[in-house]
Design a protein around this motif. Structure first.
Motif, PDB file in Angstrom:
ATOM      1  N   ARG A 112       0.838  -1.203   0.000  1.00 51.66           N
ATOM      2  CA  ARG A 112       0.000   0.000   0.000  1.00 51.66           C
ATOM      3  C   ARG A 112       0.876   1.258   0.000  1.00 51.66           C
ATOM      4  O   ARG A 112       0.590   2.223  -0.695  1.00 51.66           O
ATOM      5  CB  ARG A 112      -0.919   0.006   1.217  1.00 51.66           C
TER       6      ARG A 112
ATOM      7  N   LEU B 270       2.445   1.670  -3.466  1.00 53.37           N
ATOM      8  CA  LEU B 270       1.463   2.068  -4.473  1.00 53.37           C
ATOM      9  C   LEU B 270       1.049   3.522  -4.287  1.00 53.37           C
ATOM     10  O   LEU B 270       0.952   4.286  -5.256  1.00 53.37           O
ATOM     11  CB  LEU B 270       0.239   1.147  -4.398  1.00 53.37           C
ATOM     12  N   PHE B 271       0.817   3.922  -3.037  1.00 51.06           N
ATOM     13  CA  PHE B 271       0.408   5.304  -2.793  1.00 51.06           C
ATOM     14  C   PHE B 271       1.541   6.272  -3.153  1.00 51.06           C
ATOM     15  O   PHE B 271       1.306   7.335  -3.725  1.00 51.06           O
ATOM     16  CB  PHE B 271       0.009   5.495  -1.327  1.00 51.06           C
TER      17      PHE B 271
ATOM     18  N   ALA C 299      -5.845  -0.328  -5.157  1.00 49.92           N
ATOM     19  CA  ALA C 299      -5.335  -0.042  -3.818  1.00 49.92           C
ATOM     20  C   ALA C 299      -6.069  -0.794  -2.719  1.00 49.92           C
ATOM     21  O   ALA C 299      -5.607  -0.825  -1.580  1.00 49.92           O
ATOM     22  CB  ALA C 299      -5.406   1.463  -3.545  1.00 49.92           C
ATOM     23  N   THR C 300      -7.200  -1.415  -3.029  1.00 52.78           N
ATOM     24  CA  THR C 300      -7.979  -2.125  -2.014  1.00 52.78           C
ATOM     25  C   THR C 300      -8.044  -3.622  -2.322  1.00 52.78           C
ATOM     26  O   THR C 300      -7.292  -4.410  -1.750  1.00 52.78           O
ATOM     27  CB  THR C 300      -9.398  -1.527  -1.908  1.00 52.78           C
TER      28      THR C 300
END
Length: 583
Positions: free
Chosen positions: A93, A96-97, A120-121
């Motif tokens: 996460r 990716l963020f 992202a989820t």
């Protein structure tokens, strides 16, 4: 299994944690071999009439001790294996963020918000399951299966074991075939989920427009189509997944039948005892979990593999804005020289800007005016390096903007865009977004400069009033002025107002501009606007039409030209008089 190769970098980092977890599973599997053997011994003792209370108590004590050890060991492997999976989720996460924050406008035009949210989820969750449930099912199924088979050979009979395991290759074959199909099916399922996210985000954002045009029913129908498609894709995955359990049940059932027939024969021949056959049946029962684990394993692996491919593809996207490693880190400050010959947006053949040339002295104000779609905002986007693919050069203090680091360039710019975005936090925190440590006095001072202080005091909680998503609880003018205050607080060397005064009245506009002239006397300002009164006092004004500069000069010079600027200024003055007379 390729997903484990793809995640090898992570398992190397967490090798200690996973070694402890897997080693615990080995000990656990060995301990679980004893209860079936003990039960067989007790059955034989009953059959031989040699069982005593003391021996029964001893065997029961061993069973209880085994149960306690199993409980403790399960805690250990859960802590290390699921803990490792949680760290993978956190790491993925974060990566990716961070990747999202590094991407340029091309990236966000290519991918829709809902699709990025799905990555992202759901996709990250599926990858995390590989490091948790995937490792567990693979290691536990393999270790438990192997140790159980070895125990069956040692404690019962090699021939009975071999015959009982004959149906198992069928399971491996069909599992492999189903796994390949599940991989493709799950990719389609995740893509369908992304479409639902896109539609949900779009509908919620545009709910006012939907209601205004009375399109609620049509929007619901469109949403339902996305739901129906997603359900079909999920059903495809579920149908394939559902084939595993009956297949496993069939294989285990065949093994039981073979064991009963051959085991009964061996008992009659006196080669094994009844207790050994009972032990054997218990061991076959212990093989049920590894078989079901194989089904679950393929499900988790194929879902994780598909999701990893999706996330990996996203992570491979590169920003077209390249930052020099030896770039200038100090904030950009000085005269601006803007020399653009041509610019086209990526994927378009239309020239958006042509021969746009101007120079702006430090401390001066430039006005950019023109009709909608003339190219005003595009000029500003190139200055802020949202796009670099153009013919020409833009420099600040005689240094090309590409020679500055992005922090060095952008931290010197205070930008107020057309679309005024406010975060879901207090008014105070929105204003000091770029300078969280700013004092309350400083925030209020800046709010006064942006002529929004009195409005804020009228809110229910003043500066502590929570602003709704995208500032929906505020008027357009209030959002604009809070955005201006946010930009002013960081005291930028260059302030850019992109049609940032369109929602305020003339009196408020004049007050804001007067404050800017007083407080930013030695700093550079660019104002892009439709309202010509906003740029009357600019040192230079350029009129843009279809990507070209068709007029330039200060206010008086442009009035004297009697061109587009003069006609539009007269029209707006007349419009203002009519509105004033109507009031």
């Amino acid at each position: 299994m390729s997903i484990f190769r793809k995640l090898a970098w992570f398992f190397k980092e967490e090798k200690k944690s996973y070694f402890i977890g897997v080693f615990t599973l080995v000990i656990l599997a060995l301990i679980q071999l004893f209860p079936p053997k003990i039960i067989g011994i007790i059955v034989d003792s009953v059959a031989d009439k040699t069982l005593t209370a003391k021996s029964l108590a001893s065997w029961l004590s061993i069973l209880i001790l085994s149960a306690v050890l199993v409980y403790c060991l399960r805690y250990v492997w859960r802590k290390h294996i699921w803990g490792g999976a949680a760290r993978l989720e956190k790491l993925m996460r974060k990566k990716l963020f961070h990747h999202f924050t590094q991407m340029d406008q091309n990236f966000y035009q290519k991918y829709r918000t809902g699709d990025l949210m799905a990555h992202a989820t759901n996709d990250i969750n599926a990858i995390q399951n590989v490091a948790g449930a995937g490792v567990l099912t693979f290691a536990d199924a393999f270790i438990s299966g192997v140790t159980t088979v070895i125990a069956m050979i040692i404690f019962v009979d090699p021939r009975l074991t071999l015959i009982a395991l004959l149906p198992f290759p069928l399971l491996a074959y069909f599992s492999s075939k189903l796994g390949d199909k599940m991989h493709e099916a799950f990719k389609d399922s995740q893509a369908a989920f992304s479409k639902i996210n896109d539609k949900t985000q779009e509908s919620i954002t545009g709910i006012k427009v939907i209601k205004t045009f009375g399109q609620e029913k049509e929007d619901i129908e469109d949403f339902q189509k996305n739901i129906d498609y997603s359900i079909r894709m999920n059903n495809k995955v579920n149908n394939l997944d559902a084939m595993f359990d009956p297949l496993i049940t069939l294989v285990i059932g065949m093994s039981y039948v073979i064991s009963i027939i051959l085991g009964g024969y061996l008992i009659v021949q006196g080669e094994i005892s009844i207790g050994q056959l009972v032990t054997f049946f218990n061991y076959i029962g212990m093989l049920v979990w590894p078989m079901f684990a194989i089904g679950r394993f393929f499900n988790v692996i194929q879902r994780g593999n598909a999701s990893y491919d999706r996330v990996y593809g996203l992570m491979q996207e590169k920003s077209h804005i390249k930052e020099m490693k030896t770039g200038i880190k100090t904030p950009a400050k000085g005269d601006i020289d803007y020399q653009i010959s041509t610019f086209k947006y990526p994927g378009s053949e239309e020239q958006v800007l042509k021969d746009v040339h101007f120079s702006l002295k430090e401390g001066n104000t430039l006005g950019i005016v023109g009709k909608t779609g003339a190219g005003k905002t595009t000029i500003l986007k190139l200055l802020m390096r949202e796009y670099d693919d153009y013919e020409g050069n833009i420099s600040i203090n005689s240094q090309r903007i590409q020679e500055y680091t992005l922090d060095g360039l952008l931290h010197s710019i205070g930008y107020v865009p057309q679309d005024h975005f406010l975060f879901s936090m207090t008014v105070r925190d929105n204003i000091r977004f770029g300078m969280p440590e700013a004092s309350e006095e400083k925030v209020e001072q800046i709010a006064e400069e942006a002529v929004v202080h009195q409005d804020i005091l009228g809110f229910s909680e003043g500066y502590d009033t929570m602003v709704g998503e995208r500032g929906v609880s505020l008027s357009g003018g209030q959002k604009q002025r809070i955005s201006i205050a946010r930009a002013l607080l960081v005291q930028p060397e260059l302030l850019i107002l992109d049609d940032a005064l369109s929602a305020v009245d003339a009196k408020t506009e004049e007050a804001i501009l007067n404050n800017l002239r007083e407080e930013r006397d030695n700093k550079t300002t660019i104002i892009s606007t439709h309202r010509l009164s906003s740029v009357k006092h600019a040192n230079e004004i350029i009129v843009v039409d279809e990507g070209n500069i068709i007029e330039r000069g200060n206010h008086d010079e442009l009035i004297a030209l009697n061109g587009w600027y003069k006609k539009m200024f007269d029209y707006q003055q007349l419009e203002q008089k009519i509105e004033g007379g109507a009031r």
